[in-house]
Design a protein around this motif. Structure first.
Motif, PDB file in Angstrom:
ATOM      1  N   LEU A 255       0.838  -1.189   0.000  1.00  0.00           N
ATOM      2  CA  LEU A 255       0.000   0.000   0.000  1.00  0.00           C
ATOM      3  C   LEU A 255       0.872   1.239   0.000  1.00  0.00           C
ATOM      4  CD1 LEU A 255      -2.442  -1.091   2.870  1.00  0.00           C
ATOM      5  CD2 LEU A 255      -2.841  -1.360   0.415  1.00  0.00           C
ATOM      6  N   THR A 256       0.468   2.243  -0.765  1.00  0.00           N
ATOM      7  CA  THR A 256       1.113   3.557  -0.703  1.00  0.00           C
ATOM      8  C   THR A 256       0.258   4.463   0.168  1.00  0.00           C
ATOM      9  OG1 THR A 256       2.140   3.341  -2.875  1.00  0.00           O
ATOM     10  CG2 THR A 256       1.855   5.573  -2.022  1.00  0.00           C
ATOM     11  N   CYS A 257       0.894   5.075   1.168  1.00  0.00           N
ATOM     12  CA  CYS A 257       0.140   5.836   2.165  1.00  0.00           C
ATOM     13  C   CYS A 257       0.704   7.241   2.313  1.00  0.00           C
ATOM     14  CB  CYS A 257       0.220   5.143   3.530  1.00  0.00           C
ATOM     15  SG  CYS A 257      -0.092   3.369   3.482  1.00  0.00           S
ATOM     16  N   LYS A 258      -0.165   8.177   2.645  1.00  0.00           N
ATOM     17  CA  LYS A 258       0.285   9.529   2.957  1.00  0.00           C
ATOM     18  C   LYS A 258       0.947   9.545   4.333  1.00  0.00           C
ATOM     19  CE  LYS A 258      -2.991  12.210   0.182  1.00  0.00           C
ATOM     20  NZ  LYS A 258      -4.045  13.250   0.206  1.00  0.00           N
ATOM     21  N   THR A 259       2.007  10.318   4.472  1.00  0.00           N
ATOM     22  CA  THR A 259       2.733  10.394   5.738  1.00  0.00           C
ATOM     23  C   THR A 259       1.826  10.866   6.868  1.00  0.00           C
ATOM     24  OG1 THR A 259       4.757  10.896   4.517  1.00  0.00           O
ATOM     25  CG2 THR A 259       4.760  11.376   6.871  1.00  0.00           C
ATOM     26  N   ASP A 279       8.976   9.724  -0.184  1.00  0.00           N
ATOM     27  CA  ASP A 279       9.429  11.104  -0.039  1.00  0.00           C
ATOM     28  C   ASP A 279       8.799  11.645   1.237  1.00  0.00           C
ATOM     29  OD1 ASP A 279       6.746  11.826  -0.689  1.00  0.00           O
ATOM     30  OD2 ASP A 279       7.250  11.860  -2.818  1.00  0.00           O
ATOM     31  N   LYS A 280       8.854  12.960   1.435  1.00  0.00           N
ATOM     32  CA  LYS A 280       8.341  13.511   2.688  1.00  0.00           C
ATOM     33  C   LYS A 280       6.831  13.389   2.825  1.00  0.00           C
ATOM     34  CE  LYS A 280       7.994  18.307   1.009  1.00  0.00           C
ATOM     35  NZ  LYS A 280       6.510  18.439   1.152  1.00  0.00           N
ATOM     36  N   ASP A 281       6.149  13.108   1.729  1.00  0.00           N
ATOM     37  CA  ASP A 281       4.686  13.045   1.761  1.00  0.00           C
ATOM     38  C   ASP A 281       4.120  11.636   1.706  1.00  0.00           C
ATOM     39  OD1 ASP A 281       4.326  15.851   1.834  1.00  0.00           O
ATOM     40  OD2 ASP A 281       4.767  15.925  -0.320  1.00  0.00           O
ATOM     41  N   TYR A 282       4.922  10.658   1.261  1.00  0.00           N
ATOM     42  CA  TYR A 282       4.391   9.313   1.058  1.00  0.00           C
ATOM     43  C   TYR A 282       5.363   8.245   1.541  1.00  0.00           C
ATOM     44  CZ  TYR A 282       0.808  11.419  -1.937  1.00  0.00           C
ATOM     45  OH  TYR A 282      -0.236  12.176  -2.423  1.00  0.00           O
TER      46      TYR A 282
END
Length: 333
Positions: A255-259, A279-282
């Motif tokens: 799963l790709t998730c938001k930070t 990256d800093k967001d995901y």
């Protein structure tokens, strides 16, 4: 005869101190004498002092307070915050009936003074809708016994149907299973077991069971029907099976998730699964889970903060579910 009277006085004194005193509500000696008199025990102040000393010598904590003055019982099994937490847990548990909820709360309140018990009535979380199956407690005991002894169980399973516009409980199936564990999830009790027709684990709502019988047959080895070798791991199982929906064996999903939702993801999967920063967001999380309706609903409930990446089967199921939902709304409008 005098010895029996002394015993009666000592026991009544302990009962009075346990029920009516705490650090905020001590009793002075004259008050204790009066309560003993109401219990049918005549005594003098000196006898109270001797008995309190005797109780302390025995290992109980009968403390003396100067403000307010008096004696109080100090050795409680649970502190008030602990009792409140336990009472809230009972109130919020759907599988506990209204009748049993009242009984359990009464027993928990009996573990403190009457003054503190009154405070436990105030506040707290609101009780959730309760189950009506009064035999659940006996069934839980039977299931624990079967799990401990490694024996199979047979039970009738009930589901709700609409009858004259109202939901009523009706028997739907009979099951003979190998039980391995009882788990508590979202206010409900589940039995994790193997149904003999399949080589995997299933779970069953205990509050929907009736006529549970322990059989003489031994359970199937846990290793034959799961990835668990010697012992069932409740935390791992719950993290794989979303919202306690049944499904096939767990597979590797990514799963790709938001930070911003990291805390929520850690609560769901724990810290032992694989996390990778994009990256800093995901970030991505890789975990084994069962692809079922519960997982699909959970992904949709994240409102775009979580995206299914692998396997392709999971991506397709999410896409098809969204497409069908959208087409239903477009068609209705």
């Amino acid at each position: 005869m005098a010895n029996d009277q002394n015993k009666k006085r000592l026991l009544n004194l302990l009962k009075i101190l346990y029920q009516y005193t705490d650090e905020i509500h001590p009793l002075r000696t004259p008050q204790i004498v009066e309560l003993l008199k109401e219990a049918g025990v005549e005594c003098e102040r000196k006898a109270v002092y001797r008995d309190i000393e005797c109780l302390n010598d025995f290992g109980l904590e009968i403390m003396q307070s100067t403000f307010p003055p008096g004696y109080y019982y100090n050795e409680r099994i649970f502190e008030i915050p602990e009792l409140r937490m336990l009472i809230d847990s009972v109130k919020s548990s759907e599988f506990i009936t209204e009748k049993k909820t009242a009984e359990l709360i009464g027993k928990l309140k009996g573990l403190t003074s009457v003054h503190m018990a009154d405070e436990l009535e105030d506040g707290g979380i609101r009780s959730r809708p309760k189950n009506q199956n009064e035999v659940i407690y006996y069934n839980i005991d039977k299931l624990h016994s079967a799990i401990h002894s490694g024996k199979m169980v047979h039970f009738s399973y009930y589901r709700h149907i609409l009858h004259h516009g109202k939901p009523v409980s009706r028997k739907s199936h009979e099951f003979t299973v190998s039980p391995y564990a009882l788990i508590w999830n979202d206010g409900k009790y589940y039995l994790v077991a193997n149904y003999a027709k399949y080589d995997d684990l299933s779970h069953y709502r205990v509050d929907r069971m009736k006529t549970v019988d322990i059989l003489s047959d031994d359970v199937r080895p846990l290793s034959e029907v799961s990835n668990f070798k010697d012992k069932f791991d409740e935390a791992e199982y719950v993290s794989r099976v979303f919202e306690m929906y049944a499904g096939s064996n767990p597979v590797n999903i990514e799963l790709t998730c938001k930070t911003s939702c990291l805390e929520h993801i850690v609560e769901r999967f724990g810290q032992k699964v694989e996390y990778k920063v994009i990256d800093k967001d995901y970030f991505t999380v890789s975990v084994q889970a069962v692809i079922n309706d519960g997982l699909l609903s959970w992904i949709l409930a994240q409102r775009g903060d979580v995206e299914a990446v692998q396997p392709a089967e999971l991506k397709d199921k999410v896409f098809n579910l969204l497409e069908n939902m959208l087409s239903d709304y477009v068609r209705k409008n």
